[in-house]
Structures are given as structure tokens and as C-alpha cells.
Design an enzyme around this catalytic site. Structure first.
Site, short mmCIF file in Angstrom:
data_model
loop_
_atom_site.label_atom_id
_atom_site.label_comp_id
_atom_site.label_asym_id
_atom_site.label_seq_id
_atom_site.Cartn_x
_atom_site.Cartn_y
_atom_site.Cartn_z
N GLU A 174 0.71 -0.85 0.08
CA GLU A 174 -0.15 0.36 -0.19
C GLU A 174 1.24 1.67 0.44
O GLU A 174 1.10 2.41 0.80
CB GLU A 174 -0.45 0.03 1.41
N GLU A 189 -5.93 -8.10 -1.26
CA GLU A 189 -5.92 -7.71 0.25
C GLU A 189 -7.67 -7.82 0.07
O GLU A 189 -8.18 -7.22 -0.55
CB GLU A 189 -5.14 -6.70 0.94
C1 BG6 Z 1 -4.48 -2.71 4.77
C2 BG6 Z 1 -2.69 -2.67 5.21
O1 BG6 Z 1 -4.33 -1.49 4.59
O2 BG6 Z 1 -5.86 -3.32 5.53
C3 BG6 Z 1 -3.10 -4.38 6.62
O3 BG6 Z 1 -2.32 -3.96 4.32
C4 BG6 Z 1 -4.59 -4.62 7.02
O4 BG6 Z 1 -1.76 -4.91 6.81
C5 BG6 Z 1 -5.73 -4.34 6.08
O5 BG6 Z 1 -4.74 -5.56 8.22
C6 BG6 Z 1 -6.56 -5.00 6.77
O6 BG6 Z 1 -6.77 -3.48 8.48
P1 BG6 Z 1 -7.12 -3.44 9.76
O7 BG6 Z 1 -6.99 -2.63 10.13
O8 BG6 Z 1 -8.30 -4.57 9.83
O9 BG6 Z 1 -5.73 -4.67 10.34
#
Ligand code: BG6
Length: 471
Positions: free
Chosen positions: A172, A364
Site C-alpha cells: 500500500e 487483500e
Molecule cells: C491493509 C493493510 O491496509 O488493511 C493490512 O495492508 C491490514 O496490513 C489490512 O491489516 C486490514 O486493516 P486492519 O486495520 O483491519 O488490520
């Protein structure tokens, strides 16, 4: 009509080292920025690691990865995305020689993946700059980081040639706009960081990323190296042209990163932005040439869409992963206020492909939710996570739609395929996994793993190459 995915589609899951490995000081690992952030991305920083930091133990993946990869294999994973903790390889970041024990750990991890025919997809830097580079160099503001990252990535490409085919340079990368410490290791507090230094740091990361593409291809011509963007489709809040332009400008600030990675030059709209904000990017001789080493594919995370408006009083009404915007009245939100928009995934796939004509990889996507452990029919603990199944099903149906639209999608790795520590809040109760980990926010738990209902659902999705998805 069922949903069609191409043969060889890379189904899998994703994690990051700092959110699951634990073992924060074992086998020569140095401290990273994560080790001093006990409350997550937005929380305060401590001088030294403190016991309340859930990431110091994570889910103990460092010691339990064999058990976990076996479970991923049982689901049928074709690919597993993880990151390498920079401070395991170069504990301070500026050493000349790497830490052999750190390298060996990832050798073993990748071997274990290959044992089951799982292809590793590796993020070189995922929110964990060695703390020394942050404190003593101010992270990516300092040009020297380019050289340290170059040495680090060269070490990885050389060592894992033939073992790792898919690489991502920075997780990101655009998140540095909002979280300069966690994303860019910048020690200057966010409210004191000038736009000049922020964009100079971004320039350094972009050069480092392009250098990694160049070096990676030289070392291993088979390697596929991508960038990783936090995608956040931005809709105008109303048809008011002021809102449309505001949405376009917000998108530009994010597209900037993909544009440089895919086209190899700074876009015109950023030159205007720099002019109007008094920013002058210092380029070293050769930088423009390095940037021309563009990525093989574009990868991105997708959780939420936002709305944008020209009316300041209506902005910042909804949460998002790091970025926030005006709330969309047509969407519902997760327990953490992230608005759920499966069609936004089809939209963003189309936008990226129209813009770059490069293969896309969704690395993701997922739902963070509070799970309740119950006893299953066979007496084994489980979770009835129908809400997660619905979220993932609806998003994957939209990936199918995008494939129908003619988009080249390489694969999909669902975020936090095994429960892990949240990046934004450092909670374990914000669970994303197909696999439940018995660990809790108060640091209790046995660390036992249990299959959730979604585990069997995803196994079926993979086995049928998406045919089991419900439109
Ligand atoms: C993304 C990141 O922003 O979102 C991850 O690359 C992160 O590292 C994921 O875990 C989900 O966000 P969160 O805050 O719910 O863990």
C-alpha cells in the site's frame, strides 16, 4: 449463469510478517517500527517494545507456520502472500551483511509452501521499517534509504531465486500520504511533516521500487514484480460538478503511485500539484531512467469505497483503512465502520485495467468481524461466520463480473486468511480469517487453531474454481 474464473487463477490468502509472526526479538531480529506501536497505526509510539503490544507474539506464526501452511493447503491454496520482516534480514537496516538466521527462516517457510504446491507471493516491505532507519535517518525522507532497500531487495532476489516468483515492492505504497511513520518509517510527527519532505520521501520510495524491479529482473528473469496500491474507489457524493472534480483530485493523489509504477513517468496533474503546493522534488541524475523500469503487474487491496465532495462540511464522515471520506448513503458498514461495496471491486478492476492494461492481482480483501467460538457438531470448536462468507462471496462474484468485462485478473488472496493482529487498531478481536486463532486482546489464549465455517466454504470455491459462488 455461474461465475467463470480462468484456468490457473491464483486463489489464496494473505498475511504480513509483523501481524502474525511474533518472535519479535528472536534469531537476531532487530526492532521495527511495529515493535514500538502497541496501539496500531494511529496510536502513540513507545521508546522500546512494551508487553501490551500484541504484535510481539502475533499468532506465533514464526513457530507454527508448518501447521498453518498445512491448513492453507487443506483449503487448496495456490498462492500464499506474506511479507519478509526487513529487520530479520538487516536488523538495523544499514548493515553490509545480512542476518543468516533471518534468511534461513524464510527459506524454510517457502520450502514448506512448495511442499504443498503453494506459490509464495512476497511483499518486500509491509509496514515495518527497521526502527533504526526510522529514528536515525527519518525513514524514507532520507535518500540513503534507497541504497539500504536496494541492498535488502538484492539480497532477497538472490537468495530466493527459483523459490519466489511473485514479488511486491511496498505494501500500500500510497498509504504514506496518511500514515508516514508506519508506511514510510518517517519519525517526524505527521502534523509537523512538510509536504515537501513527504513527497521527497515518496520519490525515494518510487525510485527504490523501480530499482527493485530492475534488479529483480536482472537476477531472475522469471520473476514477476508488482506494485501494491491501497485502492479506494472515490465516487462523487452528488452530480454537482464540484463534487466530481473533488473526487477526481482525490483519485489523482492515489493514482499517482500506480501511474509512476506502470508508466515510468510523473503525471502532469502531479506537476501542477507540486507547483501549487510549493514542492520541488529533488531528482538525482539517473532517477528518470530508473523510473522507466515499470512493474509486471498491478496489485492492490480493496476494502471500501468512499465519496468525495467539494463541500468541506460533508467530508470525513466514514471510516476506511487509513483513508476516510464522505459516507455513501447506499452502503452498509462493518462493525468498524468500513462501508461494504462489492461492486466497487468490479469498478476498481475496470479503472486500473483501462488505465494500465497490465495484469491485476487482488492481494487483500476481507471482512474484519467479531467472531464467536462455538462447539461444532463433531465437538470441535468452530465459528459460524456466515457474514464473512456473504462478504467474500459478493466480492468474488464482482471479480467474476470484471473477468467477464475482459479484465486480466491473476489471482485473489483474501486478507488475514488466518486471524492476526489488526494493523489499524492492534486488536486480535478484529478477525478476518478462515482459521480462528485462540488469542485475545488481553493477551490470553492458547494459540490453538480452529477451522471456521468459511474454511470449508473457501475450500469449495477453490476446488470448483469459483463455480460454487452464488450470484
Ligand atoms: C491493509 C493493510 O491496509 O488493511 C493490512 O495492508 C491490514 O496490513 C489490512 O491489516 C486490514 O486493516 P486492519 O486495520 O483491519 O488490520
Amino acid at each position: 449463469m455461474s461465475v467463470q474464473f480462468p484456468e490457473g487463477f491464483l486463489w489464496g490468502g494473505a498475511v504480513a510478517a509483523n501481524q502474525c509472526e511474533g518472535a519479535y526479538n528472536e534469531d537476531g531480529k532487530g526492532w521495527s517500527t511495529q515493535d514500538v506501536a502497541p496501539q496500531g497505526i494511529k496510536g502513540p509510539i513507545t521508546e522500546v517494545p512494551t508487553e501490551d503490544n500484541m504484535k510481539l507474539v502475533g499468532i506465533d506464526f514464526y513457530h507454527r507456520y508448518k501447521e498453518d501452511i498445512k491448513l492453507f493447503a487443506e483449503m487448496g491454496f495456490k498462492v500464499f502472500r506474506t511479507s519478509i520482516a526487513w529487520s530479520r534480514i538487516f536488523p538495523n537496516g544499514d548493515e553490509l551483511e545480512p542476518n543468516e538466521k533471518g534468511l534461513q527462516f524464510y527459506d524454510d517457510l517457502f520450502d514448506e509452501c512448495h511442499k504443498y504446491g503453494i506459490e509464495p507471493l512476497v511483499t518486500i516491505s509491509h509496514y515495518e521499517t527497521p526502527l533504526h532507519l526510522s529514528k536515525h535517518y527519518n525513514g524514507w525522507v532520507n535518500r540513503e534509504l534507497v541504497g539500504f532497500y536496494e541492498r535488502y531487495s538484492r539480497t532477497l532476489f538472490t537468495r530466493y531465486k527459483g523459490k519466489v516468483k511473485y514479488w511486491l515492492t511496498f505494501n500500500e505504497i500510497n498509504s504514506i500520504l496518511h500514515e508516514p511513520f508506519m508506511s514510510g518509517g518517517i519519525y517526524t510527527p505527521k502534523d509537523k511533516l512538510s509536504k515537501q519532505n513527504l513527497y521527497q520521501a515518496i520519490h525515494h520510495e518510487l525510485v527504490a521500487s523501480a530499482l527493485a524491479v530492475k534488479i529483480g529482473h536482472e537476477i531472475d528473469p522469471e520473476a514477476k514484480i508488482g506494485c501494491m496500491i491501497l485502492s479506494m474507489p472515490t465516487y462523487p457524493l452528488t452530480p454537482n460538478p464540484d463534487d466530481v472534480i473533488a473526487a477526481m483530485q482525490t483519485e489523482h493523489l492515489n493514482y499517482f503511485f500506480g501511474d509512476v509504477h506502470a508508466r515510468g513517468i510523473y503525471p502532469g496533474y502531479m506537476k501542477r500539484y507540486f507547483r501549487e503546493h510549493g514542492i520541488e522534488i529533488h531528482m538525482e541524475p539517473g532517477d528518470a531512467e530508473i523510473l522507466k523500469h515499470t512493474v509486471d503487474f498491478i496489485s492492490f487491496s480493496y476494502y471500501v469505497s468512499i465519496c468525495e465532495t467539494g463541500d468541506d462540511s460533508r467530508r470525513n464522515q466514514t471510516e476506511g483503512n487509513l483513508f476516510s471520506g464522505a459516507a455513501n448513503p447506499y452502503l452498509e458498514a462493518s462493525e468498524w465502520g468500513w462501508q461494504i461495496d462489492p461492486q466497487g471491486l468490479r469498478y476498481v478492476l475496470n479503472m486500473f485495467y483501462d488505465r494500465y492494461q497490465k495484469p491485476l492481482f487482488i492481494v487483500e480483501n476481507g471482512l474484519g468481524a467479531k467472531d464467536v467460538l462455538i462447539t461444532g457438531e463433531d465437538g470441535v470448536p468452530t465459528v459460524n461466520d456466515d457474514y464473512r462468507i456473504k462478504y467474500l462471496n459478493d466480492h468474488l462474484v464482482q471479480v467474476g463480473e470484471a473477468i467477464e468485462d475482459g479484465i486480466e485478473v491473476m489471482g485473489y488472496t483474501s486478507w488475514g486468511c488466518i486471524d492476526l493482529v489488526s494493523a489499524s487498531t492492534a486488536e486480535l478481536s478484529k478477525r478476518y480469517g478462515f482459521i480462528y486463532v485462540d488469542r485475545h486482546d488481553d493477551n490470553t489464549g492458547t494459540l490453538e487453531r480452529y477451522r471456521k465455517k468459511s474454511f470449508y466454504w473457501y475450500k469449495d470455491v477453490i476446488a470448483t474454481n469459483g463455480q460454487s459462488l452464488q450470484r
